[in-house]
Design an enzyme around this catalytic site. Structure first.
Site, PDB file in Angstrom:
ATOM      1  CE1 TYR A 206      44.513  29.961   1.463  1.00  0.00           C
ATOM      2  CE2 TYR A 206      44.581  27.610   0.996  1.00  0.00           C
ATOM      3  CZ  TYR A 206      44.391  28.907   0.573  1.00  0.00           C
ATOM      4  OH  TYR A 206      44.076  29.156  -0.745  1.00  0.00           O
TER       5      TYR A 206
ATOM      6  N   GLY B 263      47.387  39.940  -7.880  1.00  0.00           N
ATOM      7  CA  GLY B 263      47.802  38.546  -7.790  1.00  0.00           C
ATOM      8  C   GLY B 263      47.849  37.881  -9.154  1.00  0.00           C
TER       9      GLY B 263
END
Length: 298
Positions: free
Chosen positions: A127, A13
Protein backbone atom coordinates in the site's frame (compact mmCIF):
# COMPACT_ATOMS: atom_id res chain seq x y z
CA UNK A 1 -12.01 32.97 -4.23
CA UNK A 2 -14.09 31.03 -6.71
CA UNK A 3 -12.79 28.83 -9.49
CA UNK A 4 -14.71 27.52 -12.50
CA UNK A 5 -15.27 24.00 -11.21
CA UNK A 6 -14.21 21.71 -8.40
CA UNK A 7 -13.78 18.08 -9.46
CA UNK A 8 -13.64 15.48 -6.67
CA UNK A 9 -12.59 11.94 -7.54
CA UNK A 10 -13.28 9.23 -4.99
CA UNK A 11 -16.39 11.22 -4.11
CA UNK A 12 -18.10 8.26 -2.42
CA UNK A 13 -15.33 7.84 0.17
CA UNK A 14 -15.27 9.51 3.57
CA UNK A 15 -13.03 12.40 2.50
CA UNK A 16 -14.83 12.79 -0.82
CA UNK A 17 -18.19 13.04 0.92
CA UNK A 18 -16.80 15.60 3.36
CA UNK A 19 -15.47 17.70 0.47
CA UNK A 20 -18.78 17.65 -1.38
CA UNK A 21 -20.64 18.65 1.78
CA UNK A 22 -18.30 21.54 2.57
CA UNK A 23 -17.69 22.86 -0.95
CA UNK A 24 -20.67 25.27 -1.26
CA UNK A 25 -19.88 27.11 1.97
CA UNK A 26 -16.21 27.28 0.96
CA UNK A 27 -17.06 29.24 -2.16
CA UNK A 28 -16.74 26.51 -4.73
CA UNK A 29 -18.85 27.14 -7.79
CA UNK A 30 -19.85 24.09 -9.81
CA UNK A 31 -18.89 20.78 -8.18
CA UNK A 32 -18.41 17.56 -10.14
CA UNK A 33 -18.48 14.53 -7.81
CA UNK A 34 -17.00 11.43 -9.40
CA UNK A 35 -17.29 8.01 -7.81
CA UNK A 36 -15.85 4.80 -9.18
CA UNK A 37 -18.88 4.26 -11.38
CA UNK A 38 -18.51 7.75 -12.85
CA UNK A 39 -14.81 7.67 -13.70
CA UNK A 40 -12.19 4.97 -13.99
CA UNK A 41 -9.15 7.06 -13.12
CA UNK A 42 -6.88 4.57 -14.89
CA UNK A 43 -8.59 5.35 -18.23
CA UNK A 44 -6.80 8.28 -19.95
CA UNK A 45 -9.59 8.90 -22.48
CA UNK A 46 -12.26 8.97 -19.78
CA UNK A 47 -10.27 11.40 -17.61
CA UNK A 48 -9.54 13.72 -20.55
CA UNK A 49 -13.19 13.71 -21.60
CA UNK A 50 -14.43 14.84 -18.18
CA UNK A 51 -11.92 17.57 -17.33
CA UNK A 52 -11.98 21.21 -18.45
CA UNK A 53 -9.38 23.94 -18.49
CA UNK A 54 -9.44 25.81 -15.18
CA UNK A 55 -10.80 22.90 -13.12
CA UNK A 56 -9.38 22.26 -9.68
CA UNK A 57 -9.21 18.48 -9.21
CA UNK A 58 -8.90 16.92 -5.75
CA UNK A 59 -8.02 13.25 -6.12
CA UNK A 60 -9.40 11.28 -3.19
CA UNK A 61 -9.71 8.03 -5.14
CA UNK A 62 -7.53 5.35 -3.59
CA UNK A 63 -7.13 1.65 -2.91
CA UNK A 64 -7.02 1.71 0.90
CA UNK A 65 -7.24 -1.97 1.93
CA UNK A 66 -3.79 -2.00 3.52
CA UNK A 67 -3.68 -5.70 4.43
CA UNK A 68 -5.34 -6.95 1.24
CA UNK A 69 -2.90 -4.94 -0.89
CA UNK A 70 -0.18 -7.44 0.04
CA UNK A 71 -1.92 -10.03 -2.12
CA UNK A 72 -3.57 -7.60 -4.56
CA UNK A 73 -0.54 -5.53 -5.51
CA UNK A 74 -1.65 -5.04 -9.12
CA UNK A 75 -4.99 -3.60 -8.01
CA UNK A 76 -3.33 -1.32 -5.45
CA UNK A 77 -0.79 0.01 -7.97
CA UNK A 78 -3.48 0.51 -10.60
CA UNK A 79 -5.58 2.79 -8.41
CA UNK A 80 -2.81 4.38 -6.33
CA UNK A 81 -0.09 4.61 -8.95
CA UNK A 82 -1.51 4.49 -12.48
CA UNK A 83 -4.67 6.44 -11.64
CA UNK A 84 -2.87 9.50 -10.27
CA UNK A 85 -0.50 9.39 -13.26
CA UNK A 86 -3.48 9.45 -15.64
CA UNK A 87 -5.10 12.35 -13.79
CA UNK A 88 -1.83 14.28 -13.66
CA UNK A 89 -1.29 13.86 -17.40
CA UNK A 90 -4.84 14.97 -18.18
CA UNK A 91 -4.62 17.99 -15.87
CA UNK A 92 -1.29 19.09 -17.33
CA UNK A 93 -2.55 18.78 -20.91
CA UNK A 94 -5.92 20.45 -20.32
CA UNK A 95 -4.75 23.18 -17.95
CA UNK A 96 -6.40 22.04 -14.72
CA UNK A 97 -4.97 22.21 -11.21
CA UNK A 98 -4.51 19.00 -9.23
CA UNK A 99 -4.39 18.24 -5.52
CA UNK A 100 -3.47 14.61 -4.89
CA UNK A 101 -4.17 13.13 -1.46
CA UNK A 102 -1.50 10.77 -0.13
CA UNK A 103 -0.58 9.09 3.13
CA UNK A 104 1.79 8.72 6.07
CA UNK A 105 2.49 5.16 4.86
CA UNK A 106 5.09 6.52 2.43
CA UNK A 107 7.42 6.73 5.45
CA UNK A 108 9.05 3.75 7.15
CA UNK A 109 7.74 4.65 10.60
CA UNK A 110 11.10 4.56 12.37
CA UNK A 111 11.22 8.31 13.01
CA UNK A 112 11.02 9.97 16.40
CA UNK A 113 10.06 13.51 15.35
CA UNK A 114 7.19 14.65 13.11
CA UNK A 115 7.94 13.95 9.46
CA UNK A 116 8.51 16.94 7.19
CA UNK A 117 7.48 16.78 3.51
CA UNK A 118 11.15 16.72 2.50
CA UNK A 119 12.11 13.79 4.74
CA UNK A 120 13.24 10.58 3.01
CA UNK A 121 10.46 8.15 2.22
CA UNK A 122 10.71 4.39 2.68
CA UNK A 123 7.38 2.58 2.59
CA UNK A 124 7.36 -0.92 4.09
CA UNK A 125 4.07 -2.17 2.60
CA UNK A 126 2.58 -2.65 -0.86
CA UNK A 127 0.00 0.00 0.00
CA UNK A 128 2.72 2.49 0.97
CA UNK A 129 4.78 1.75 -2.12
CA UNK A 130 1.74 2.17 -4.36
CA UNK A 131 0.91 5.52 -2.79
CA UNK A 132 4.50 6.69 -3.16
CA UNK A 133 4.41 5.68 -6.83
CA UNK A 134 1.33 7.87 -7.22
CA UNK A 135 3.04 10.84 -5.58
CA UNK A 136 6.09 10.52 -7.80
CA UNK A 137 4.00 10.20 -10.96
CA UNK A 138 1.89 13.24 -10.10
CA UNK A 139 4.89 15.49 -9.46
CA UNK A 140 6.72 14.28 -12.57
CA UNK A 141 3.77 14.59 -14.94
CA UNK A 142 2.09 17.70 -13.51
CA UNK A 143 4.84 19.83 -11.96
CA UNK A 144 2.32 22.40 -10.70
CA UNK A 145 0.32 19.76 -8.79
CA UNK A 146 0.29 19.61 -4.99
CA UNK A 147 0.56 16.37 -3.03
CA UNK A 148 -1.10 16.51 0.39
CA UNK A 149 -0.23 13.71 2.78
CA UNK A 150 -2.58 12.96 5.63
CA UNK A 151 -3.12 10.16 8.15
CA UNK A 152 -5.62 8.18 10.22
CA UNK A 153 -8.65 9.76 8.54
CA UNK A 154 -12.07 9.13 10.09
CA UNK A 155 -15.60 10.52 10.12
CA UNK A 156 -16.92 8.69 13.16
CA UNK A 157 -20.12 7.55 11.48
CA UNK A 158 -18.93 5.01 8.92
CA UNK A 159 -16.65 1.97 9.19
CA UNK A 160 -13.60 3.86 10.43
CA UNK A 161 -11.71 3.50 13.71
CA UNK A 162 -13.70 6.12 15.63
CA UNK A 163 -16.99 4.66 14.43
CA UNK A 164 -15.80 1.19 15.42
CA UNK A 165 -14.91 2.37 18.93
CA UNK A 166 -18.34 4.00 19.23
CA UNK A 167 -19.95 0.69 18.31
CA UNK A 168 -17.74 -1.48 20.52
CA UNK A 169 -18.35 0.75 23.54
CA UNK A 170 -21.97 -0.38 23.42
CA UNK A 171 -21.17 -4.02 22.73
CA UNK A 172 -18.26 -4.97 24.98
CA UNK A 173 -17.18 -4.53 28.56
CA UNK A 174 -13.59 -3.88 27.49
CA UNK A 175 -11.77 -3.18 24.24
CA UNK A 176 -8.09 -3.91 23.58
CA UNK A 177 -6.23 -1.47 21.31
CA UNK A 178 -2.59 -1.17 20.23
CA UNK A 179 -0.57 1.45 22.08
CA UNK A 180 2.74 1.31 20.20
CA UNK A 181 1.71 2.98 16.92
CA UNK A 182 1.79 6.78 17.08
CA UNK A 183 0.20 8.96 14.43
CA UNK A 184 -1.94 11.97 13.60
CA UNK A 185 -5.71 11.27 13.85
CA UNK A 186 -7.52 13.39 11.26
CA UNK A 187 -11.24 14.24 11.10
CA UNK A 188 -12.37 14.15 7.46
CA UNK A 189 -14.43 17.39 7.60
CA UNK A 190 -11.41 19.26 9.02
CA UNK A 191 -9.15 17.88 6.29
CA UNK A 192 -11.79 18.75 3.69
CA UNK A 193 -11.87 22.35 4.90
CA UNK A 194 -8.10 22.54 4.60
CA UNK A 195 -8.08 21.07 1.10
CA UNK A 196 -10.77 23.50 -0.03
CA UNK A 197 -8.75 26.42 1.34
CA UNK A 198 -5.76 25.12 -0.62
CA UNK A 199 -7.89 24.63 -3.74
CA UNK A 200 -8.98 28.27 -3.63
CA UNK A 201 -5.32 29.32 -3.61
CA UNK A 202 -4.32 27.41 -6.74
CA UNK A 203 -5.87 29.46 -9.58
CA UNK A 204 -3.56 32.38 -10.22
CA UNK A 205 -0.97 31.27 -7.64
CA UNK A 206 -0.53 34.68 -6.06
CA UNK A 207 1.87 33.00 -3.61
CA UNK A 208 4.03 29.93 -4.24
CA UNK A 209 2.82 26.63 -2.78
CA UNK A 210 5.25 23.77 -2.05
CA UNK A 211 4.77 20.60 -4.10
CA UNK A 212 4.24 18.45 -0.99
CA UNK A 213 2.32 19.42 2.14
CA UNK A 214 1.15 17.60 5.25
CA UNK A 215 -2.35 18.14 6.63
CA UNK A 216 -3.61 16.44 9.79
CA UNK A 217 -5.29 17.51 12.98
CA UNK A 218 -2.80 18.89 15.48
CA UNK A 219 -0.90 16.78 17.98
CA UNK A 220 -0.35 13.03 18.03
CA UNK A 221 -1.79 9.95 19.68
CA UNK A 222 -1.61 6.19 19.74
CA UNK A 223 -4.62 4.16 18.65
CA UNK A 224 -5.11 3.36 22.35
CA UNK A 225 -5.18 7.06 23.26
CA UNK A 226 -7.60 7.76 20.42
CA UNK A 227 -9.90 4.97 21.61
CA UNK A 228 -9.83 6.31 25.17
CA UNK A 229 -10.72 9.77 23.86
CA UNK A 230 -13.74 8.34 22.03
CA UNK A 231 -14.92 6.53 25.17
CA UNK A 232 -14.51 9.73 27.18
CA UNK A 233 -16.58 11.70 24.65
CA UNK A 234 -19.28 9.05 24.89
CA UNK A 235 -19.40 9.49 28.66
CA UNK A 236 -17.96 6.00 29.13
CA UNK A 237 -15.11 4.95 31.40
CA UNK A 238 -11.87 5.18 29.35
CA UNK A 239 -10.43 2.54 31.67
CA UNK A 240 -12.47 0.02 29.70
CA UNK A 241 -9.93 0.47 26.89
CA UNK A 242 -6.93 -1.81 27.47
CA UNK A 243 -3.53 -1.36 25.79
CA UNK A 244 -1.67 -4.02 23.84
CA UNK A 245 1.34 -4.21 21.53
CA UNK A 246 1.30 -4.59 17.76
CA UNK A 247 2.77 -8.07 18.21
CA UNK A 248 -0.42 -9.05 20.03
CA UNK A 249 -2.52 -7.95 17.05
CA UNK A 250 -1.43 -10.12 14.09
CA UNK A 251 -1.39 -8.43 10.68
CA UNK A 252 0.21 -9.21 7.32
CA UNK A 253 1.51 -5.61 7.23
CA UNK A 254 3.97 -3.94 9.57
CA UNK A 255 2.29 -0.62 10.20
CA UNK A 256 4.45 2.46 10.90
CA UNK A 257 5.34 2.65 14.58
CA UNK A 258 5.65 6.43 14.30
CA UNK A 259 4.07 8.38 11.47
CA UNK A 260 3.25 11.80 12.90
CA UNK A 261 3.20 14.38 10.09
CA UNK A 262 4.57 17.87 10.69
CA UNK A 263 2.22 20.78 9.89
CA UNK A 264 5.09 23.24 9.53
CA UNK A 265 5.05 23.52 5.73
CA UNK A 266 1.25 23.82 5.69
CA UNK A 267 1.34 26.75 8.11
CA UNK A 268 4.32 28.34 6.37
CA UNK A 269 2.31 28.37 3.14
CA UNK A 270 -0.25 30.58 4.90
CA UNK A 271 -2.86 27.84 5.23
CA UNK A 272 -5.02 27.54 8.35
CA UNK A 273 -3.73 24.87 10.76
CA UNK A 274 -6.20 22.09 11.53
CA UNK A 275 -7.40 22.07 15.14
CA UNK A 276 -6.06 19.71 17.81
CA UNK A 277 -7.09 16.08 17.37
CA UNK A 278 -8.90 15.99 20.72
CA UNK A 279 -11.21 18.83 19.71
CA UNK A 280 -11.83 17.06 16.42
CA UNK A 281 -12.81 13.81 18.18
CA UNK A 282 -15.24 15.79 20.33
CA UNK A 283 -16.82 17.23 17.18
CA UNK A 284 -16.94 13.85 15.44
CA UNK A 285 -18.66 12.05 18.32
CA UNK A 286 -21.11 14.91 18.74
CA UNK A 287 -21.94 14.94 15.02
CA UNK A 288 -22.39 11.16 14.92
CA UNK A 289 -25.06 11.12 17.61
CA UNK A 290 -28.53 10.15 16.35
CA UNK A 291 -30.38 13.25 15.23
CA UNK A 292 -27.25 15.44 15.18
CA UNK A 293 -27.10 18.06 12.47
CA UNK A 294 -24.52 17.10 9.85
CA UNK A 295 -21.26 18.95 10.36
CA UNK A 296 -22.21 20.29 13.81
CA UNK A 297 -19.06 20.66 15.87
CA UNK A 298 -20.39 21.88 19.20
Amino acid sequence: MQYPRLVVTGAAGQLGRALIAAAPAAGAGEVLALGRADLDITDPAAAAALLRRGDVVINCAAYTAVDRAETEAAAAFAVNGTGPAVLATACAEIGADLIHVSTDYVFDGTGTAPYEPSDPTGPTSVYGRSKLAGEQAVLALAPAAVVVRTAWVYTGDQRDFVATMRRLEGERDTVTVVDDQIGSPTYAPDLAAGLLELAARLPGRAHPIPPILHATNGGSASWYELARAVFTELGADPGRVRPCTSDEYPSPVRRPAYSVLSPRAWSAAGLTPLRDWRAAVHAAVLAARPGARAGHDG
